[in-house]
Each structure stands twice: as C-alpha cells, then as structure tokens.
Design a protein around this motif. Structure first.
Motif, PDB file in Angstrom:
ATOM      1  N   GLY A 100     -10.315 -15.045   8.835  1.00 17.93           N
ATOM      2  CA  GLY A 100      -9.031 -14.533   8.375  1.00 17.93           C
ATOM      3  C   GLY A 100      -8.856 -14.724   6.887  1.00 17.93           C
ATOM      4  O   GLY A 100      -9.655 -15.376   6.204  1.00 17.93           O
ATOM      5  N   LEU A 101      -7.793 -14.164   6.344  1.00 18.79           N
ATOM      6  CA  LEU A 101      -7.505 -14.243   4.914  1.00 18.79           C
ATOM      7  C   LEU A 101      -6.941 -15.620   4.562  1.00 18.79           C
ATOM      8  O   LEU A 101      -6.262 -16.249   5.370  1.00 18.79           O
ATOM      9  CB  LEU A 101      -6.497 -13.168   4.516  1.00 18.79           C
ATOM     10  N   SER A 129       0.118 -15.905  11.186  1.00 16.08           N
ATOM     11  CA  SER A 129       0.016 -16.701   9.964  1.00 16.08           C
ATOM     12  C   SER A 129       0.427 -18.132  10.237  1.00 16.08           C
ATOM     13  O   SER A 129       1.140 -18.427  11.200  1.00 16.08           O
ATOM     14  CB  SER A 129       0.930 -16.089   8.888  1.00 16.08           C
ATOM     15  N   GLU A 148      -4.794 -14.680  11.427  1.00 21.47           N
ATOM     16  CA  GLU A 148      -5.125 -13.615  10.483  1.00 21.47           C
ATOM     17  C   GLU A 148      -4.929 -14.071   9.041  1.00 21.47           C
ATOM     18  O   GLU A 148      -5.535 -13.534   8.122  1.00 21.47           O
ATOM     19  CB  GLU A 148      -4.249 -12.388  10.748  1.00 21.47           C
ATOM     20  N   LEU A 149      -4.074 -15.069   8.836  1.00 15.97           N
ATOM     21  CA  LEU A 149      -3.754 -15.549   7.494  1.00 15.97           C
ATOM     22  C   LEU A 149      -3.429 -17.031   7.542  1.00 15.97           C
ATOM     23  O   LEU A 149      -2.635 -17.479   8.372  1.00 15.97           O
ATOM     24  CB  LEU A 149      -2.542 -14.774   6.938  1.00 15.97           C
ATOM     25  N   HIS A 168      -8.499 -15.295  -0.890  1.00 17.29           N
ATOM     26  CA  HIS A 168      -8.127 -13.906  -1.178  1.00 17.29           C
ATOM     27  C   HIS A 168      -7.107 -13.868  -2.310  1.00 17.29           C
ATOM     28  O   HIS A 168      -7.177 -13.033  -3.208  1.00 17.29           O
ATOM     29  CB  HIS A 168      -7.553 -13.248   0.082  1.00 17.29           C
ATOM     30  N   SER A 200     -10.551 -17.716  -6.575  1.00 19.89           N
ATOM     31  CA  SER A 200      -9.691 -16.710  -5.952  1.00 19.89           C
ATOM     32  C   SER A 200     -10.037 -15.304  -6.425  1.00 19.89           C
ATOM     33  O   SER A 200     -10.303 -15.086  -7.605  1.00 19.89           O
ATOM     34  CB  SER A 200      -8.220 -17.008  -6.275  1.00 19.89           C
ATOM     35  N   ASP A 201     -10.018 -14.356  -5.482  1.00 16.72           N
ATOM     36  CA  ASP A 201     -10.268 -12.955  -5.833  1.00 16.72           C
ATOM     37  C   ASP A 201      -9.091 -12.353  -6.588  1.00 16.72           C
ATOM     38  O   ASP A 201      -9.272 -11.565  -7.514  1.00 16.72           O
ATOM     39  CB  ASP A 201     -10.526 -12.129  -4.566  1.00 16.72           C
ATOM     40  N   LEU A 290      -1.410  -8.938  -0.723  1.00 15.09           N
ATOM     41  CA  LEU A 290      -1.836  -8.773   0.662  1.00 15.09           C
ATOM     42  C   LEU A 290      -1.619  -7.346   1.166  1.00 15.09           C
ATOM     43  O   LEU A 290      -1.927  -7.042   2.321  1.00 15.09           O
ATOM     44  CB  LEU A 290      -1.084  -9.753   1.565  1.00 15.09           C
TER      45      LEU A 290
END
Length: 450
Positions: A100-101, A129, A148-149, A168, A200-201, A290
C-alpha cells in the motif's frame, strides 16, 4: 544472540511481538526493565534472555533494532559499530513487508494533527487507511490489516537511522529548535528531519522552509514538490497555485485556495486555533498528492474534531474558554498556540514543567507583542527560569503545581477570557507524560468549574 531489541518501551515491545509471531529468536536489552516486563518476556517462546545495555556483547553478524527513545550517542553503540553490528529500527523491519501507499509526516510541531487529518480525509474517501508511528500505534502492528494507505508520524529520533522506506509522500510540517539535549546543534536536528524528504517521491512542505533551507538541504532533487502557506486576508498571496495550498485567515472563516479552487471552514471547535488551519493546509497538500479532489477533501475536514491535548477546548459553562495544549512540550509549540488565541479575547497563559535547553526569551517576545495577554501563571521546575526570561513582559505569578495554576487562573479570569495551558516544557517533573498532564488539567478544570 543475533537479533537484539534495544529498548523495551512501546516500540520495543512491538518488535518483540513481530519476532515472536515469526518464530525468530531475539534478545532484549533495556536499562529499566520492570519486574512485570521481565515476567512477560519469560513467557515468550523465542526470547533468549534480557540484559542491560552495558551487558551486551556486540559481535559481527548481529542486528540491533534500536528504539527511538535510546540515543545513538550511548557508548554501547560505538562499540557495536566497531564490531560490525548492523543498527536498524522498526521502520526497517516494516519496510520489508508493508504494502500500500505510505505517507510520512515530520516536523517540530503539528505532526500528529496532520497525520490524523490525512487519515480522516482518506477514510472519508473510502480508503482503507490508518494513522501510525509516533502518534501512538507502532508501525509493525499495522502489517496484518490489508491497508491501502499508512500515514506515519515520524519524530527526529525515528529518522536518525536513515529511512529505507520509499514514501509516496513526505511531509515537513515546520521546523523549530527542539530536542537540543539530544542534538549538538539546531542544524543537526533540522538535517535529521530533512532525511524524510530524500526518501519521498512527492514532498509537501511549508513555504517558509523554501527560502530558509531548501537549496542547501536538497539541491536539485527530482521530487514533485507542493508548497503550503498561511496568510491573513489582504496579504499578498504566493503559494495558492497549482503547485500549492494556501490558507487565508478571513475573520470568521479560514479560506483554502488551490489553483482556481477554493473553499472555507468556519471557525469553531478545533478550528478556533489558527495553527490547525496551517496543519489542514499540509493535509490538503497530501490529499492532492494522493490524487484526491480538493473540494471533497476540504469537505471531509469540516468534520475533523481534533486530537486530545492539542489545543483541545475543555467544555465548561463558566463563560471562559479553557484550552488544553499539554502537547506543547517546546517553546515553538507554545508560541504557535499563543498566536492562535492572542488576537482576540483576553488571554491567560499557564506554562511550566521541566525545562529543555531552549530560549524562553522567544516566549517573552511573543507575549510582548500581544496586547490581549492578561497574565502568565508559571509552575514546576522551570517556573523560575521562565519567569526570569519573561521579565516585565506581563503580569506573572509563580505557583506550586498545575492545580494551583488552574485555581489562580480561575480567580484571574472573567467571562469571555481564554485560559491557555500551553506548557512550553516537558512534563517529567510532575507527570509521566504529556497525556497524563493534559488529563490532569482537564479533570481539574471540570472539577473547579462544576
């Protein structure tokens, strides 16, 4: 002894459970293991034993999982490094199994609130989340939840061992001097925080940092940046563009701007605090990174109720606004809270506790610039030090403890006043932690005005 859990607090216990569930043998080292903890370790099938840190025998091939509360300046770590021991933390174990993110949030003040806001927005969009990390839930305890987060609050302590996670989104809420009892300089503290951004992206960052540190800290990094800023109505606005979120203090509302879109949140409840509007701008920045819509994300924040001990209004019927900001354990946090409440009703500040190596003259400068300050009540070990640095800034009293400070505040206050408990100190002179201190404040206020 190949795996050593160094420190057996909340994080260390989560690491022990992680190894126990995977049938991996481990050792525990802690200088303050209580009898109950030792008994509990004895029931774990894969715990090989425990010792103090000084009793450890470092050797090549060992991996030590270091809890954030144990400073890396402890002499045992120099011996360990010289012997070829690998030093990691719970984030390194987490990175090997997480899916997950991931959003990482750091900064000096406001981290927990931003984490909670992002989690709140995500859940409003039906995203599975969770809020974890320094906010209270160890990251390893989220691994079995099919998320998922994961939104992770990261203290500087957790970033000292370089993060190996690919976030992310990385968020830098703000930077103010803190923890100078652990770091040799403010710059060293700031650089530790900034490690998150390199991992971090996408980066969400407060606008003032761009001019202060971005060029020297990151040079020409390739990340996708989004800036957040705060202003008053009538100011020149600079970051409310496609690459930023700006929040405007517009009297009875906070106005949020991103590109051509904007929306408002009424000032009530948690939104009485101006710095929560700044936290919300950071959370909105994460939502945009996001891919969540601006309008629905802001609508979700309308129902955000805030966190305990962070400018939490204690509900009373005496006409006074009592504010529990026990989480303000440093001068920067207290200054933010004072500025949030210091431009309206008469303000009474309660501060004190155990001093950090900070300049309380900054507090004096803030109070001197606010006409509505009615008085300052000081308690605890730091009371005399703070009083000396405040000087003749405003009316002040030194009292024995928090209960006496609250009693004095009630005697000094009148209908319409704000009593702000924002200690600017740690809690450890009279309380176990900031939560115990905040609970004591809330209970005492409710008993006093019942």
């Amino acid at each position: 002894m190949t795996r050593v859990v160094v420190g057996y607090g909340r994080t260390g216990r989560s690491v022990a459970r992680f190894f126990e569930e995977r049938a991996l043998p481990f050792w525990v080292a802690d200088d303050h293991l209580d009898p109950e903890a030792k008994t509990g370790l004895g029931t774990l099938q894969h715990c090989e034993g425990c010792s103090t840190l000084a009793e450890l025998s470092p050797a090549s091939g060992q991996t030590w999982i270091v809890s954030p509360g144990i400073p890396l300046t402890h002499p045992v770590f120099e011996r360990a490094i010289n012997q070829g021991v690998q030093l990691i933390n719970d984030l390194h174990l987490f990175a090997r199994e997480v899916s997950g993110l991931l959003v990482g949030v750091t900064g000096s003040n406001g981290k927990s609130t931003v984490v909670a806001m992002v989690d709140h927005i995500a859940k409003a969009h039906q995203i599975r989340s969770i809020a974890a990390g320094n906010i209270g839930l160890p990251v390893l305890e989220t691994l079995d939840q099919s998320l998922e987060l994961t939104v992770i609050e990261l203290s500087s302590y957790q970033l000292e061992l370089d993060p190996v996670i690919d976030f992310h989104v990385g968020v830098l809420v703000n930077l103010m001097p803190d923890h100078l009892d652990r770091y040799p300089s403010v710059d060293a503290y700031y650089k530790t925080k900034e490690k998150l951004l390199r991992a971090s992206d996408k980066v969400v960052c407060f606008d003032a940092w761009r001019a202060e540190r971005a060029e020297q800290a990151l040079h020409a990094q390739a990340q996708d940046w989004l800036w957040v800023g705060q202003a008053r109505d009538g100011d020149n606005h600079s970051v409310g563009t496609q690459k930023g979120v700006e929040v405007i203090d517009a009297g009875q509302v906070y106005r949020f701007i991103h590109g051509d879109g904007q929306g408002e949140i009424q000032k009530r409840g948690v939104w009485l605090c101006r710095h929560n509007s700044s936290n919300a701008a950071s959370a909105m920045g994460v939502a945009l990174c996001l891919g969540l819509p601006f309008e629905s994300s802001l609508a979700a924040l309308q129902s955000f109720t805030g966190l305990a001990h962070r400018c939490e209004v204690v509900q009373t019927e005496d006409g006074v606004t009592w504010v529990n900001d026990s989480k303000a354990t440093n001068v920067g946090a207290a200054v933010s809270a004072i500025r949030s409440f210091g431009d309206g009703a008469p303000l009474i500040l309660i501060a004190g506790g155990q001093a950090k190596q900070e300049d309380y003259g900054v507090l004096a400068g803030t109070l001197a610039g606010i006409d509505s300050v009615k008085g300052v009540l000081l308690y605890g070990e730091a009371a005399a030090l703070i009083s000396e640095q405040l000087g003749a800034t405003c009316h002040q009293e030194i009292v024995k403890d928090l209960a006496n400070a609250i009693s004095s505040a009630r005697a000094l206050s009148a209908d319409g006043d704000v009593v702000l408990f924002s200690p600017a100190c740690s809690s450890f002179d009279q309380f176990q932690d900031f939560e115990a201190r905040g609970n004591a404040f809330r209970q005492c206020v409710l008993e006093l005005v019942a």
